[in-house]
Design an enzyme around this catalytic site. Structure first.
Site, PDB file in Angstrom:
ATOM      1  N   HIS A  28      49.470  29.177   7.955  1.00  0.00           N
ATOM      2  CA  HIS A  28      49.500  28.087   9.062  1.00  0.00           C
ATOM      3  C   HIS A  28      50.736  28.096   9.933  1.00  0.00           C
ATOM      4  O   HIS A  28      51.792  29.131   9.571  1.00  0.00           O
ATOM      5  CB  HIS A  28      49.039  26.680   8.366  1.00  0.00           C
ATOM      6  CG  HIS A  28      50.166  26.433   7.275  1.00  0.00           C
ATOM      7  ND1 HIS A  28      51.593  26.059   7.685  1.00  0.00           N
ATOM      8  CD2 HIS A  28      49.919  26.213   6.167  1.00  0.00           C
ATOM      9  CE1 HIS A  28      52.192  25.586   6.452  1.00  0.00           C
ATOM     10  NE2 HIS A  28      51.150  26.003   5.699  1.00  0.00           N
ATOM     11  N   HIS A  31      54.173  28.738   8.138  1.00  0.00           N
ATOM     12  CA  HIS A  31      54.693  30.026   7.732  1.00  0.00           C
ATOM     13  C   HIS A  31      54.934  30.708   9.002  1.00  0.00           C
ATOM     14  O   HIS A  31      56.118  31.342   8.935  1.00  0.00           O
ATOM     15  CB  HIS A  31      53.152  30.837   7.208  1.00  0.00           C
ATOM     16  CG  HIS A  31      52.892  30.210   5.898  1.00  0.00           C
ATOM     17  ND1 HIS A  31      51.328  29.720   6.054  1.00  0.00           N
ATOM     18  CD2 HIS A  31      53.266  29.817   4.700  1.00  0.00           C
ATOM     19  CE1 HIS A  31      51.088  29.131   4.896  1.00  0.00           C
ATOM     20  NE2 HIS A  31      52.119  29.128   4.055  1.00  0.00           N
ATOM     21  N   CYS A 137      53.245  22.613 -11.956  1.00  0.00           N
ATOM     22  CA  CYS A 137      52.511  22.638 -10.650  1.00  0.00           C
ATOM     23  C   CYS A 137      52.071  23.823 -10.186  1.00  0.00           C
ATOM     24  O   CYS A 137      52.836  24.781 -10.000  1.00  0.00           O
ATOM     25  CB  CYS A 137      53.322  21.807  -9.637  1.00  0.00           C
ATOM     26  SG  CYS A 137      52.586  22.003  -7.975  1.00  0.00           S
ATOM     27  N   CYS A 140      53.317  24.718  -6.630  1.00  0.00           N
ATOM     28  CA  CYS A 140      54.538  25.263  -6.539  1.00  0.00           C
ATOM     29  C   CYS A 140      54.827  26.643  -7.582  1.00  0.00           C
ATOM     30  O   CYS A 140      56.030  27.301  -7.241  1.00  0.00           O
ATOM     31  CB  CYS A 140      55.757  24.490  -7.065  1.00  0.00           C
ATOM     32  SG  CYS A 140      55.826  23.049  -6.001  1.00  0.00           S
ATOM     33  N   CYS A 162      53.032  16.281  -8.514  1.00  0.00           N
ATOM     34  CA  CYS A 162      54.153  17.171  -7.889  1.00  0.00           C
ATOM     35  C   CYS A 162      54.856  16.136  -6.905  1.00  0.00           C
ATOM     36  O   CYS A 162      54.077  15.710  -6.019  1.00  0.00           O
ATOM     37  CB  CYS A 162      53.611  18.323  -7.629  1.00  0.00           C
ATOM     38  SG  CYS A 162      54.884  19.256  -6.360  1.00  0.00           S
ATOM     39  N   HIS A 165      53.634  18.466  -3.690  1.00  0.00           N
ATOM     40  CA  HIS A 165      52.090  18.507  -3.286  1.00  0.00           C
ATOM     41  C   HIS A 165      51.251  17.294  -3.408  1.00  0.00           C
ATOM     42  O   HIS A 165      50.040  17.237  -2.949  1.00  0.00           O
ATOM     43  CB  HIS A 165      51.704  19.559  -4.167  1.00  0.00           C
ATOM     44  CG  HIS A 165      51.985  21.124  -3.687  1.00  0.00           C
ATOM     45  ND1 HIS A 165      52.941  21.805  -4.285  1.00  0.00           N
ATOM     46  CD2 HIS A 165      51.541  22.095  -2.833  1.00  0.00           C
ATOM     47  CE1 HIS A 165      53.368  23.073  -3.668  1.00  0.00           C
ATOM     48  NE2 HIS A 165      52.368  23.047  -2.771  1.00  0.00           N
ATOM     49  N   LYS A 313      55.243  17.145   4.812  1.00  0.00           N
ATOM     50  CA  LYS A 313      55.315  18.752   5.008  1.00  0.00           C
ATOM     51  C   LYS A 313      53.801  19.161   5.301  1.00  0.00           C
ATOM     52  O   LYS A 313      53.001  18.834   4.540  1.00  0.00           O
ATOM     53  CB  LYS A 313      55.639  19.399   3.521  1.00  0.00           C
ATOM     54  CG  LYS A 313      55.732  20.822   3.521  1.00  0.00           C
ATOM     55  CD  LYS A 313      56.286  21.254   2.368  1.00  0.00           C
ATOM     56  CE  LYS A 313      55.882  22.825   2.509  1.00  0.00           C
ATOM     57  NZ  LYS A 313      55.335  23.417   1.556  1.00  0.00           N
ATOM     58  N   LYS A 316      48.548  23.348   3.705  1.00  0.00           N
ATOM     59  CA  LYS A 316      46.996  23.794   3.604  1.00  0.00           C
ATOM     60  C   LYS A 316      46.735  22.824   2.192  1.00  0.00           C
ATOM     61  O   LYS A 316      45.539  22.279   2.483  1.00  0.00           O
ATOM     62  CB  LYS A 316      46.765  25.288   3.297  1.00  0.00           C
ATOM     63  CG  LYS A 316      46.558  26.197   4.386  1.00  0.00           C
ATOM     64  CD  LYS A 316      45.156  25.836   4.964  1.00  0.00           C
ATOM     65  CE  LYS A 316      45.289  26.087   6.517  1.00  0.00           C
ATOM     66  NZ  LYS A 316      45.149  27.426   6.702  1.00  0.00           N
TER      67      LYS A 316
HETATM   68  N1  MSP Z   1      55.155  32.709  -2.373  1.00  0.00           N
HETATM   69  C1  MSP Z   1      56.500  31.854  -2.345  1.00  0.00           C
HETATM   70  C2  MSP Z   1      57.689  32.527  -1.823  1.00  0.00           C
HETATM   71  C3  MSP Z   1      58.174  33.626  -2.470  1.00  0.00           C
HETATM   72  S1  MSP Z   1      59.468  34.481  -1.751  1.00  0.00           S
HETATM   73  C4  MSP Z   1      60.260  35.278  -2.700  1.00  0.00           C
HETATM   74  C5  MSP Z   1      55.813  30.786  -1.433  1.00  0.00           C
HETATM   75  N2  MSP Z   1      54.977  30.916  -0.593  1.00  0.00           N
HETATM   76  S2  MSP Z   1      54.271  29.867   0.606  1.00  0.00           S
HETATM   77  O1  MSP Z   1      53.058  30.319   0.962  1.00  0.00           O
HETATM   78  O2  MSP Z   1      54.054  28.770  -0.011  1.00  0.00           O
HETATM   79  O3  MSP Z   1      55.208  29.832   1.623  1.00  0.00           O
HETATM   80  C6  MSP Z   1      56.664  29.165   1.736  1.00  0.00           C
HETATM   81  C7  MSP Z   1      57.122  29.189   2.784  1.00  0.00           C
HETATM   82  O4  MSP Z   1      56.357  28.943   4.050  1.00  0.00           O
HETATM   83  C8  MSP Z   1      58.404  28.115   2.933  1.00  0.00           C
HETATM   84  O5  MSP Z   1      59.500  28.170   2.099  1.00  0.00           O
HETATM   85  C9  MSP Z   1      58.844  27.990   4.430  1.00  0.00           C
HETATM   86  O6  MSP Z   1      59.478  29.285   4.717  1.00  0.00           O
HETATM   87  C10 MSP Z   1      57.127  28.283   4.875  1.00  0.00           C
HETATM   88  N3  MSP Z   1      56.701  27.116   5.160  1.00  0.00           N
HETATM   89  C11 MSP Z   1      55.256  26.618   4.638  1.00  0.00           C
HETATM   90  N4  MSP Z   1      54.846  25.269   5.048  1.00  0.00           N
HETATM   91  C12 MSP Z   1      56.143  24.919   5.615  1.00  0.00           C
HETATM   92  C13 MSP Z   1      56.415  23.375   6.473  1.00  0.00           C
HETATM   93  N5  MSP Z   1      55.467  22.838   6.559  1.00  0.00           N
HETATM   94  N6  MSP Z   1      57.518  23.627   7.180  1.00  0.00           N
HETATM   95  C14 MSP Z   1      58.470  24.874   7.298  1.00  0.00           C
HETATM   96  N7  MSP Z   1      58.200  25.630   6.763  1.00  0.00           N
HETATM   97  C15 MSP Z   1      56.923  26.005   5.867  1.00  0.00           C
HETATM   98  O7  MSP Z   1      56.483  29.659  -1.581  1.00  0.00           O
END
Ligand code: MSP
Length: 538
Positions: A28, A31, A137, A140, A162, A165, A313, A316
């Site tokens: 999304h 990411h 969680c 997380c 959490c 979440h 935040k 999904k």
């Molecule tokens: N798999 C772990 C990361 C491991 S790195 C060694 C993870 N994945 S995640 O799919 O949840 O992605 C998290 C990352 O996506 C966040 O740290 C950020 O970089 C990005 N984001 C996801 N949602 C976001 C927002 N709503 N706003 C900004 N960044 C966001 O955690």
């Protein structure tokens, strides 16, 4: 360059990573945000002429992915394969992400090296067996401290949830392997102290310092209640905790225990980019793991804020994840990349707003920038049959443009390339665009065109050359942010050689003026930023 935790070795690549994302669903906007930021940063350094390495990938093990796949009735590996090939990789291609590698944690090149890393820690006495019970969680993939939990609302009223979440936590009780994280508190604090820029922004640094000062607990690094993970080498009934496996991607992807030359010339990362939700993993656990295995620490851990929807935040899990393609189909890929970094100050939270995007697109991209390009091309066509004349009558007004460009180049280079202040760097370039528009309005070339004398023609030629050369510089400066429109503008200006080549890099040297050759063929291409159609019902 900002001070880093490690001195820079000669020949070492400027190495940037994005997080590796969980493949429990399609990507999304959140990411895309971090991934685009990393792409702009690395394109900027590449354009400076530096050797660069940009790594992204997917985090495929752990309960979160396992639960989703199980719910869909397929194996987690099948689920990951499908999502990676059909959603993640195609989206990065669509968004013009120029990553050098894409690591999947289920690849053998990663899992074998993770086992070796963890075995080394075990052999060094950094890992022991113990028991743990606590709230976990799955969103997380993290044990929470009881004090961090909130009391749920609505569907989860009264339950412990959490804080990120807003969903109930599980109480897990397991016999696990533990990493002696608690031994590293003082060493980490000493590193933060000696390297004030290690964690950015300042608010993130303060949060981490306060957290570590309270004392660290040892970290459970294995799970035995499910098997979707990398087995612990000395006890295969356990799999490695997904976060330890995931963090190690930053080493395994660049040759750890496999290709020493690649490793020596790439590792450690100069910048790890991530959202602030996963700051502690990167600023506490990751450096402690590296210290424990005697490896060099990264230069900077840079946290971006959250994209918010309704003040929360975007995610999904909270059902607020927006598909980036919904936005690119309306505004285009370049504008999308631009708005993420121009609209929100990096490091701070920001709301993604369709109305704000529409207003800025129209005033800054279409009116200020796009119109400037069309007007200049149209005038070179009308007054000089499309062949760019040379500038022979430079005066004060032209000198002001030359000086201002030199300042803009230096400012954008420092802000984007060094400070990760993408918004500040982009605004500096757009201030320059406004100045060039002002120059044209003041010089009134359409009036000068009425003067057929040699002096009049020379003056007209100088005005149009100045505007075209300024645009060429803007195309270079915006190339890392908006590569597609920069390329189109470059071609319309008849600039050579290819954008991104050595001569374009030279543009980043302050004061490099006059690279567009007289006689270049200027064509009026399609609008760089066409008027937006009415917003489709969303
Ligand atoms: N798999 C772990 C990361 C491991 S790195 C060694 C993870 N994945 S995640 O799919 O949840 O992605 C998290 C990352 O996506 C966040 O740290 C950020 O970089 C990005 N984001 C996801 N949602 C976001 C927002 N709503 N706003 C900004 N960044 C966001 O955690």
């Amino acid at each position: 360059m900002t001070a880093t935790g490690s001195e820079k070795l000669d020949g070492k690549a400027f190495y940037v990573s994005s997080p590796i994302y969980y493949v429990n669903d399609a990507p999304h906007l959140g990411h895309a945000y971090t991934t685009v930021a990393g792409d702009v940063l690395t394109r900027w350094h590449r354009q400076r002429g530096e050797k660069v390495w940009y790594l992204t990938g997917t985090d495929e093990y752990g309960q979160k992915v396992l639960r989703t796949a199980t719910a869909k009735g397929i194996t987690p590996q099948e689920w990951c394969d499908k999502l990676v090939e059909e959603e993640w990789k195609p989206l990065w291609k669509h968004l013009e992400i120029a990553n050098d590698d894409f690591l999947r944690t289920t690849q053998k090149r990663h899992s074998d090296r993770v086992r070796e890393f963890v075995q080394d820690l075990y052999d060094k006495g950094e890992i022991y067996k113990g028991g743990y019970e606590g709230p976990y969680c799955v969103g997380c993939e993290e044990y929470k401290l009881p004090g961090e939990l909130l009391i749920g609302e609505g569907e989860y009223a009264g339950e412990k949830v959490c804080p990120i979440h807003k969903r109930p936590v599980d109480i897990l009780k397991e016999e696990n392997y533990f990493f002696r994280l608690s031994d590293y508190g003082d060493k980490l604090l000493a590193h933060y102290e000696a390297n004030p820029d290690f964690i950015q922004p300042e608010s993130a640094r303060n949060e981490v310092v306060n957290f570590v000062r309270q004392g660290l607990q040892d970290l459970s690094i294995s799970r035995s209640t499910f098997d979707w993970g990398i087995p612990i080498p000395w006890d295969e009934k356990h799999v490695i905790y997904v976060w330890v496996d995931a963090l190690l991607n930053y080493a395994t992807a660049v040759g750890y225990n496999d290709n020493q030359e690649k490793f020596d010339t790439t590792f450690p990362a100069d910048v790890h980019l991530l959202g602030k939700d996963i700051l502690r993993f990167h600023a506490v656990i990751w450096p402690a793991l590296l210290m424990a295995n005697g490896l060099r620490l990264p230069g900077r851990i840079a946290a971006n804020g959250w994209l918010l929807v309704g003040g929360e935040k975007m995610s999904k899990t909270n059902l607020t994840g927006i598909n980036p393609r919904e936005i690119t189909s309306h505004f285009g890929v370049d504008a999308f990349r631009w708005y993420l970094l121009r609209g929100i100050a990096f490091g701070q939270d920001g709301s993604f707003s369709w109305e704000d995007f529409t207003a800025r697109y129209t005033s800054e991209l279409a009116n200020d920038y796009g119109n400037l390009a069309s007007r200049v091309a149209a005038m070179v066509g009308r007054y000089f049959d499309g062949a760019l004349p040379g500038a022979t009558a430079d005066g004060e007004a032209e000198k002001a443009i030359h000086d201002s460009l030199a300042k803009t180049v230096a400012e954008a280079d420092r802000k984007i390339g060094d400070d990760l202040d993408f918004q500040g760097g982009i605004l500096a370039v757009f201030d320059f665009v406004k100045q060039v528009n002002g120059y044209i309005s003041d010089q009134e070339p359409w009036k000068v065109a009425k003067d057929d004398s040699p002096e009049g023609r020379a003056r007209l030629a100088t005005i149009l050359y100045t505007a075209a050369e300024a645009l060429r510089a803007v195309a270079v400066l915006l190339n890392p942010v908006m590569p597609l429109s920069s390329q189109r503008l470059w071609e319309c200006l008849g600039a050579e050689p290819a954008l991104g080549s050595l001569s374009a890099q030279k543009m980043l040297e302050a004061g490099a003026w006059g690279r567009l050759p007289a006689g270049a063929t200027i064509t009026k291409g399609a609008n760089l930023f066409p008027r937006l159609e009415e917003k489709p019902s969303a």
